[in-house]
Design an enzyme around this catalytic site. Structure first.
Site, PDB file in Angstrom:
ATOM      1  N   GLN A  28      50.496  38.476  39.924  1.00 34.00           N
ATOM      2  CA  GLN A  28      50.325  38.787  38.988  1.00 34.00           C
ATOM      3  C   GLN A  28      51.772  38.407  37.862  1.00 34.00           C
ATOM      4  O   GLN A  28      52.563  39.098  37.674  1.00 34.00           O
ATOM      5  CB  GLN A  28      49.387  39.665  38.336  1.00 34.00           C
ATOM      6  CG  GLN A  28      49.008  39.835  36.702  1.00 34.00           C
ATOM      7  CD  GLN A  28      47.360  40.679  36.855  1.00 34.00           C
ATOM      8  OE1 GLN A  28      47.125  41.089  38.174  1.00 34.00           O
ATOM      9  NE2 GLN A  28      46.853  40.846  35.705  1.00 34.00           N
TER      10      GLN A  28
ATOM     11  N   SER B  55      52.116  42.422  45.538  1.00 33.72           N
ATOM     12  CA  SER B  55      50.485  43.335  44.836  1.00 33.72           C
ATOM     13  C   SER B  55      49.823  42.243  45.000  1.00 33.72           C
ATOM     14  O   SER B  55      49.275  42.249  46.027  1.00 33.72           O
ATOM     15  CB  SER B  55      50.963  43.047  43.911  1.00 33.72           C
ATOM     16  OG  SER B  55      50.255  43.933  42.351  1.00 33.72           O
ATOM     17  N   LEU B  56      48.934  41.762  43.992  1.00 33.62           N
ATOM     18  CA  LEU B  56      47.801  41.099  43.785  1.00 33.62           C
ATOM     19  C   LEU B  56      47.762  40.449  45.092  1.00 33.62           C
ATOM     20  O   LEU B  56      46.520  39.665  45.663  1.00 33.62           O
ATOM     21  CB  LEU B  56      47.798  40.264  42.596  1.00 33.62           C
ATOM     22  CG  LEU B  56      46.470  39.537  43.323  1.00 33.62           C
ATOM     23  CD1 LEU B  56      44.841  39.453  42.845  1.00 33.62           C
ATOM     24  CD2 LEU B  56      46.536  37.726  41.471  1.00 33.62           C
TER      25      LEU B  56
ATOM     26  N   ARG C  76      38.810  43.912  41.707  1.00 33.85           N
ATOM     27  CA  ARG C  76      39.406  44.875  41.066  1.00 33.85           C
ATOM     28  C   ARG C  76      40.403  44.777  39.749  1.00 33.85           C
ATOM     29  O   ARG C  76      40.665  45.907  39.368  1.00 33.85           O
ATOM     30  CB  ARG C  76      41.287  44.195  42.055  1.00 33.85           C
ATOM     31  CG  ARG C  76      42.216  45.436  42.093  1.00 33.85           C
ATOM     32  CD  ARG C  76      43.090  44.801  43.025  1.00 33.85           C
ATOM     33  NE  ARG C  76      44.353  45.042  43.344  1.00 33.85           N
ATOM     34  CZ  ARG C  76      45.781  44.346  43.018  1.00 33.85           C
ATOM     35  NH1 ARG C  76      45.459  43.807  42.422  1.00 33.85           N
ATOM     36  NH2 ARG C  76      46.668  44.755  43.374  1.00 33.85           N
TER      37      ARG C  76
ATOM     38  N   HIS D 262      50.003  50.018  39.935  1.00 32.77           N
ATOM     39  CA  HIS D 262      51.347  50.768  40.813  1.00 32.77           C
ATOM     40  C   HIS D 262      51.722  51.819  40.354  1.00 32.77           C
ATOM     41  O   HIS D 262      52.722  52.556  41.168  1.00 32.77           O
ATOM     42  CB  HIS D 262      52.207  49.543  41.452  1.00 32.77           C
ATOM     43  CG  HIS D 262      51.715  47.979  41.834  1.00 32.77           C
ATOM     44  ND1 HIS D 262      50.418  48.174  43.090  1.00 32.77           N
ATOM     45  CD2 HIS D 262      51.638  46.794  41.678  1.00 32.77           C
ATOM     46  CE1 HIS D 262      50.220  47.493  43.054  1.00 32.77           C
ATOM     47  NE2 HIS D 262      50.785  46.569  42.671  1.00 32.77           N
TER      48      HIS D 262
ATOM     49  N   GLN E  68      47.673  51.359  48.206  1.00 32.46           N
ATOM     50  CA  GLN E  68      48.104  50.157  46.989  1.00 32.46           C
ATOM     51  C   GLN E  68      48.239  50.366  45.511  1.00 32.46           C
ATOM     52  O   GLN E  68      49.088  49.772  45.105  1.00 32.46           O
ATOM     53  CB  GLN E  68      47.738  48.654  47.370  1.00 32.46           C
ATOM     54  CG  GLN E  68      49.211  47.940  46.930  1.00 32.46           C
ATOM     55  CD  GLN E  68      48.174  46.121  46.061  1.00 32.46           C
ATOM     56  OE1 GLN E  68      47.756  46.820  45.965  1.00 32.46           O
ATOM     57  NE2 GLN E  68      48.559  45.031  47.040  1.00 32.46           N
TER      58      GLN E  68
END
Length: 312
Positions: free
Chosen positions: A10, A88-89, A113, A197, A246
């Site tokens: 992202q 991440s994503l 999510r 995060h 995560q």
């Protein structure tokens, strides 16, 4: 050649992303046309509005649909990686590439999510900032000193000289000031919609844990290197547990890139808008060749180059 796919996270999204790929590649078009979302994904990607595209509830399914579409084209061209990972994503796109999640499941899962992450901090002023040229220990100390103003944590270890901090806005600002005083070259606020995060995402982790009980995770066909580990999963690890962890803990991309180099990877295809991951690779493992793929022209060039390397 030993190839890895790295998927963007992202923050790299922008209006217009994927339009030329949609027009030129039927495999890409098929993925976007079948995306199981409750909004017009193609219109949002191609035309905006930008504010909505930058809202994590919409960003996440748009980014994963884009990545799954490019992956479908590469697979059709006979190009598959030895390893895969994502920022991440992007980890969800990596799991799709590895056969763990089909494209509709990956897209619908990140839509869930994104909503869970947005709801975790509704009404709470939050922020993220990239800190340049300060080592991990010094930045962690700055975060600890600023924690009296709220939550602030080191969340993305992207590459040598770049670490992202996240949390409550006042605490992030204070940690940034302390980081500069400790020798950081720059502190750059990031345009994001949540403290990703960090421990503030614990409610999203709880929601994902329940959601995963109804998700069919297939066997991994390609090794995935996981964000919260910086390496492949170990004995006793499970994919649902790692994804739950995560969302609320640090992303070790620099460690992941070093691990790919140790595994013999010499070529990376970066899939997604922008070229940030290629920059991280160059700063971490200069010997790895990168092919960023965002446009139809870049995809065509990458396919030609990769097929040429395979033939030599």
């Amino acid at each position: 050649m030993k190839l890895a796919f790295l998927y963007a996270g992202q923050g790299s999204q922008h209006v217009g992303m994927g339009r030329d790929l949609y027009e030129n590649y039927p495999a890409f078009r098929a993925v976007l046309d079948a995306a199981p979302v409750d909004f017009d994904l193609k219109q949002l990607c191609f035309e905006g509005p930008e504010e909505q595209l930058n809202d994590t509830r919409y960003t996440q399914p748009c980014m994963v649909a884009f990545a799954a579409g490019v992956t479908a084209v590469l697979k059709e061209e006979g190009i598959t990686p030895a390893y895969t990972a994502g920022l991440s994503l992007g980890e969800y796109s990596a799991l799709h590439c590895a056969g763990v999640l089909d494209a509709p499941t990956a897209i619908s899962l990140v839509a869930f999510r994104g909503k869970a992450m947005a709801e975790a901090v509704v009404g709470r002023p939050c922020g993220m900032a990239a800190v340049l040229q300060l080592d991990r220990d010094a930045l962690k100390k700055a975060c600890e000193e600023a924690s009296g103003l709220g939550v602030v944590e080191c969340t993305n270890f992207n590459c040598p000289g770049q670490i992202v901090i996240s949390g409550d806005a006042a605490a992030v600002d204070k940690a940034g000031e302390l980081a500069k005083a400790a020798g950081a070259k720059r502190v750059l606020p990031l345009k994001v919609s949540g403290p990703f995060h960090t421990s503030l995402m614990a409610p999203a982790g709880d929601a994902l844990r329940e959601k995963f009980k109804s998700v069919d995770f297939h066997d991994m066909e390609i090794p995935v290197l996981f964000n919260c580990l910086g390496r492949e999963m170990g004995e006793g690890d499970t994919i649902p547990a790692l994804l739950e962890r995560q969302v609320q803990s640090s992303v070790y991309l620099e460690d992941t890139i070093r691990r790919l180099a140790d595994l013999g990877v010499d070529t990376v295809v970066e899939i997604g808008p922008g070229k940030a991951l290629s920059g991280f690779v160059r700063k971490t493992a200069k010997q790895i060749k990168c092919y960023p793929v965002e446009t139809a022209q870049e995809l065509q060039a990458a396919v030609a180059a990769l097929k040429g390397e395979s033939d030599t």
